[in-house]
Design a protein around this motif. Structure first.
Motif, PDB file in Angstrom:
ATOM      1  N   ALA A  90      -6.800 -35.228   4.031  1.00 33.88           N
ATOM      2  CA  ALA A  90      -6.334 -34.507   2.843  1.00 33.88           C
ATOM      3  C   ALA A  90      -5.128 -35.227   2.233  1.00 33.88           C
ATOM      4  O   ALA A  90      -5.006 -35.333   1.003  1.00 33.88           O
ATOM      5  N   ILE A  91      -4.262 -35.747   3.083  1.00 32.77           N
ATOM      6  CA  ILE A  91      -3.089 -36.485   2.588  1.00 32.77           C
ATOM      7  C   ILE A  91      -3.539 -37.774   1.887  1.00 32.77           C
ATOM      8  O   ILE A  91      -3.079 -38.094   0.789  1.00 32.77           O
ATOM      9  N   ALA A 150      -6.348 -38.405   0.496  1.00 29.89           N
ATOM     10  CA  ALA A 150      -7.000 -38.080  -0.782  1.00 29.89           C
ATOM     11  C   ALA A 150      -5.943 -37.851  -1.856  1.00 29.89           C
ATOM     12  O   ALA A 150      -6.076 -38.302  -2.994  1.00 29.89           O
ATOM     13  N   LYS A 151      -4.882 -37.184  -1.472  1.00 26.20           N
ATOM     14  CA  LYS A 151      -3.771 -36.904  -2.411  1.00 26.20           C
ATOM     15  C   LYS A 151      -3.114 -38.224  -2.846  1.00 26.20           C
ATOM     16  O   LYS A 151      -2.805 -38.418  -4.020  1.00 26.20           O
ATOM     17  N   VAL A 152      -2.901 -39.103  -1.883  1.00 29.17           N
ATOM     18  CA  VAL A 152      -2.260 -40.391  -2.165  1.00 29.17           C
ATOM     19  C   VAL A 152      -3.212 -41.315  -2.931  1.00 29.17           C
ATOM     20  O   VAL A 152      -2.771 -42.208  -3.665  1.00 29.17           O
ATOM     21  N   GLY A 153      -4.538 -41.090  -2.739  1.00 27.34           N
ATOM     22  CA  GLY A 153      -5.519 -41.912  -3.441  1.00 27.34           C
ATOM     23  C   GLY A 153      -5.840 -43.213  -2.724  1.00 27.34           C
ATOM     24  O   GLY A 153      -6.205 -44.203  -3.356  1.00 27.34           O
ATOM     25  N   SER A 167       7.862 -34.278   7.600  1.00 32.06           N
ATOM     26  CA  SER A 167       7.362 -33.371   6.566  1.00 32.06           C
ATOM     27  C   SER A 167       7.759 -31.946   6.929  1.00 32.06           C
ATOM     28  O   SER A 167       8.335 -31.700   7.987  1.00 32.06           O
ATOM     29  N   GLN A 201       4.447 -36.702  -1.308  1.00 30.91           N
ATOM     30  CA  GLN A 201       2.983 -36.567  -1.431  1.00 30.91           C
ATOM     31  C   GLN A 201       2.408 -35.827  -0.224  1.00 30.91           C
ATOM     32  O   GLN A 201       1.493 -35.021  -0.362  1.00 30.91           O
ATOM     33  N   ALA A 261       3.216 -32.184  -0.573  1.00 28.37           N
ATOM     34  CA  ALA A 261       2.369 -31.588  -1.614  1.00 28.37           C
ATOM     35  C   ALA A 261       0.963 -31.334  -1.048  1.00 28.37           C
ATOM     36  O   ALA A 261       0.371 -30.272  -1.271  1.00 28.37           O
ATOM     37  N   ALA A 262       0.430 -32.298  -0.303  1.00 25.43           N
ATOM     38  CA  ALA A 262      -0.910 -32.148   0.286  1.00 25.43           C
ATOM     39  C   ALA A 262      -0.911 -31.000   1.299  1.00 25.43           C
ATOM     40  O   ALA A 262      -1.841 -30.191   1.328  1.00 25.43           O
ATOM     41  N   GLU A 288      -0.929 -27.762  -0.526  1.00 28.14           N
ATOM     42  CA  GLU A 288      -2.251 -27.542  -1.130  1.00 28.14           C
ATOM     43  C   GLU A 288      -3.270 -27.031  -0.118  1.00 28.14           C
ATOM     44  O   GLU A 288      -3.989 -26.067  -0.392  1.00 28.14           O
ATOM     45  N   ASP A 294      -5.155 -23.436  -0.405  1.00 29.98           N
ATOM     46  CA  ASP A 294      -6.580 -23.321  -0.783  1.00 29.98           C
ATOM     47  C   ASP A 294      -7.511 -23.001   0.396  1.00 29.98           C
ATOM     48  O   ASP A 294      -8.731 -23.025   0.245  1.00 29.98           O
TER      49      ASP A 294
END
Ligand code: ARG
Length: 260
Positions: A62-63, A65-68, A110, A225, A228-229, A232, A236
């Motif tokens: 998930a992290i 994906a957030k970072v790309g 974190s 980031q 934030a992940a 999220e 969700d």
């Protein structure tokens, strides 16, 4: 001329090879450092048991994906993780790692993403401690460099602590009756007890611990980031889904399952 041509071709081939290598190197990953023998947070699974799987891997995906960036996992000894992070060999550490003030001097953490505690693993049918005091003078196996290592030393004295690089080796030492107990995080303890019915688990008054993702000191961009992940996946429902998928809720259930 022939030699010249051959030479040029060689140079061309080498240039192509270098370009290919360069391309490979420029592929960026988000590199997670972990110690994959800490189920259900990270353990070897998948085809041929060669893949690192577990709760932390889901969170790391998930992290990423957030970072790309695609996620890459580096499996190493637990006590090598923070040095590897500081040396820039990995970008983040997810290893069921408890946030502690000592560690926070060297790396940044974190927000907490999982609440845990230590428990005692014993051989079923043997002595049962009723308080931490009952463990004084007992020989305790631990995973080297973990919070369990520190807690055990406080209770029984460093001279009575047997540290192992691998958590599983600490458990094997107990199963061979070479130590009185193991002090380890609750979820791995439940998993080890589930696989080995001769083990039992006892909860004593150990402090709450909170797992965090560690980044190199000062890496504020990645840390933001990551936070934030984490927020999220908490909002969700993905975090709950990972918990349902990976955690064993109660040791009683684990004992019942092991008996089946
Ligand atoms: N929570 C404990 C600590 O931070 C143990 C973590 C061990 N993790 C592992 N992947 N072996 O010290």
């Amino acid at each position: 001329m022939k030699r010249f041509l051959f030479g040029s071709l060689t140079v061309l081939a080498m240039a192509a090879l270098l370009a290919a290598c360069g391309k490979k190197d420029s592929t960026k990953y988000l590199v997670m450092g972990t110690n994959a023998e800490f189920p259900p947070f990270e353990t070897l699974g998948g085809a041929n048991s060669s893949e690192v799987v577990g709760f932390d891997v889901e969170v790391a995906r998930a992290i990423a994906a957030k970072v790309g960036l695609p996620l890459k996992i580096e499996d190493m000894k637990f006590d090598s993780l923070l040095p590897a992070l500081s040396a820039g060999k990995v970008d983040m550490v997810l290893a069921g790692m408890t946030i502690t003030p000592e560690r926070a001097q060297n790396v940044d953490f974190s927000a907490p993403y999982y609440k845990a505690t230590q428990v005692v693993l014993l051989l079923a049918g043997g002595f049962i401690p009723e308080s931490k005091d009952d463990l004084k003078g007992k020989t305790i196996a631990v995973q080297l460099g973990t919070t369990g290592d520190g807690v055990a030393a406080e209770i029984t004295g460093q001279e009575n602590v047997r540290p192992f690089t691998s958590a599983m080796d600490a458990v094997v030492e107990l199963m061979n009756s070479k130590v009185d107990c193991v002090v380890i995080d609750e979820q791995p303890a439940i998993q080890f007890a589930k696989k080995n019915p001769e083990l039992m688990l006892v909860r004593l008054a150990f402090d709450d611990e909170f797992y965090g993702v560690a980044v190199k000191k000062g890496n504020a961009e990645l840390l933001a980031q990551i936070n934030a992940a984490l927020a999220e996946i908490a909002a969700d429902g993905r975090n709950d889904q990972f918990v349902d998928q990976w955690m064993v809720q109660a040791p009683a259930a684990a004992a019942a399952e092991a008996a089946e």
